[in-house]
Design an enzyme around this catalytic site. Structure first.
Site: not given
Length: 454
Positions: A112, A207, A241
């Site tokens: 992303n 993460e 995120c």
């Protein structure tokens, strides 16, 4: 993969990366490489996402350059051995802690933010003195290909090397023994990475993500709060995120909130042509996002251009925690709005679910703010703001529970890729007989006295 990892271990064991000037030189080389190829890097990410040069710099390279500059300026301070107090039991001696690199590291980036999420952890690893094998996501193929070309042509493969590919290549990499693995991506893949690392007892930073709530309370300043929320939610078409995943809102504020949110989206005029929007990464994710939309609950937006992989911003009202859109992380430009009557009610609902990566609290009431900060567990977040906590390198960035393990950015990144070696250095001009046999009651009394135990 085995040959590459072994080559990096040989390089690490040569002790070249222990030299701070070597690390700084490599970081500066990386920054120069990225700056001198900005046009090509911009073109590659535009081909993958339609991301503008403005957002490519602000959302991708800006944070990476800040990380490099901070590491170069503060590395000597971070890497310096730290003296700590020595207790009386060990007199005469001194004690200190030495940061040392873990060794050969594997960084697995996410699609992303294909530059930032691959390069930022790599910068931290290099600053800490590790070698790096970088595996960027294969989904944005143009950025992955260009990163591999630039880095592999500019760095010794024993020190810093990019491996392209998909599941097969990643699986082959994870079969090797590393001294550190850093993964950014989904929780499901994170579990696979964790299991592979466990075979070698390799420390891992994960993460991940989750459903990050944005909570508005009765006395929140709606105008500025909504402006910040809408920007944060639809940045990168929601493929972030730490994007606000859904809104929790007092029922009494619903109508005003929806009107202001709609107005803010219209004023932003999101489009690739305007440089403030991007495409959905692939057809699979377009279909996934479509399945989350209940057309009966769409308040505004909803235009989908499947052939161009573009979904325009969508506001959904009257959503409940049972709706499809609330069963998984959205990771797209859909904003569900859930109303509530009791703050304790929504605190309870959030606690029933996995701990989110982020939480955003919009309120003017300090007591309410402190209540939410105290009772809710999440990776990190902001009050009367969204997403921007990631821009402060003094705030360690990471999740908790299912949203992640470990943190990075700034000195936290240096620590993530370091081992802190504890040393007791004893003088030789004196030695007490207390710890040696023969033991006696008198010796035990002195030992208890030194330990402060009566």
């Amino acid at each position: 993969m085995k040959e590459l990892s072994e080559k990096q271990r040989v390089f690490f064991n040569s002790n070249q990366t222990k030299d701070l000037s070597f690390r700084i030189k490599q970081l500066q080389r990386l920054k120069t490489l990225l700056l001198s190829n900005q046009n090509r890097l911009n073109e590659a990410i535009y081909a993958d996402f339609g991301k503008s040069p403005f957002e490519t710099f602000t959302n991708e390279f800006g944070l990476v350059f800040l990380d490099i500059d901070e590491a170069c300026s503060k590395l000597k301070q971070w890497a310096k051995r730290k003296r700590v107090r020595t207790n009386w039991i060990n007199f005469p001696a001194k004690s200190y802690i030495i940061p040392e690199p873990l060794g050969v590291s594997l960084v697995i980036g996410a699609w992303n933010y294909p530059y930032q999420l691959s390069l930022a952890p790599s910068v931290a690893a290099i600053a800490a003195g590790n070698t790096v094998i970088l595996k960027p996501s294969e989904l944005p193929s143009n950025t992955s290909k260009l990163l591999a070309e630039l880095i592999n042509n500019s760095f010794d493969p024993g020190f810093f090397h990019v491996v392209e590919g998909g599941i097969d290549q990643t699986t082959a990499l994870l079969a090797q023994r590393f001294d550190k693995i850093f993964f950014t991506g989904s929780t499901n893949v994170g579990r696979i990475v964790y299991q592979a690392a466990a075979k070698h007892l390799t420390p891992v930073t994960l993460e991940l993500g989750g459903k990050s709530p944005a909570i508005f309370t009765e006395n929140a300043k709606l105008s500025i709060g909504i402006k910040r929320l809408i920007w944060a939610k639809f940045l990168n078409a929601g493929q972030t995120c730490i994007a606000p995943d859904y809104v929790l809102l007092p029922l009494s504020m619903k109508d005003e909130f929806l009107q202001l949110a709609k107005k803010e989206i219209e004023q932003a005029s999101y489009s690739i042509e305007n440089g403030n929007y991007v495409r959905i990464i692939n057809d699979k994710n377009v279909e996934r996002l479509k399945s989350l939309i209940d057309q009966n609950k769409v308040y505004f937006g909803g235009e989908i251009m499947e052939e161009k992989r573009i979904i325009h911003p969508i506001l959904m009202q009257d959503v409940t925690f049972d709706d499809a859109v609330m069963q998984e992380e959205i990771f797209g430009p859909i904003l569900p709005i859930i109303t509530y009557e009791s703050l304790d009610e929504i605190i309870s609902e959030i606690k029933k679910r996995e701990k989110p990566l982020s939480c955003y609290i919009f309120t003017g009431d300090s007591a309410v703010k402190n209540k939410l900060l105290s009772e809710l567990s999440f990776g990190g977040g902001a009050v009367n703001e969204a997403i921007m906590h990631i821009s402060n390198s003094r705030l360690p960035f990471g999740g908790v529970g299912q949203s992640g393990v470990g943190s990075y950015h700034g000195e936290a990144g240096f620590r993530t890729f370091s081992h802190y070696k504890s040393i007791l250095e004893k003088a030789t001009w004196f030695e007490t007989k207390l710890k040696y046999s023969p033991y006696s009651e008198k010796k035990l009394q002195w030992i208890r006295r030194f330990m402060g135990i009566s």
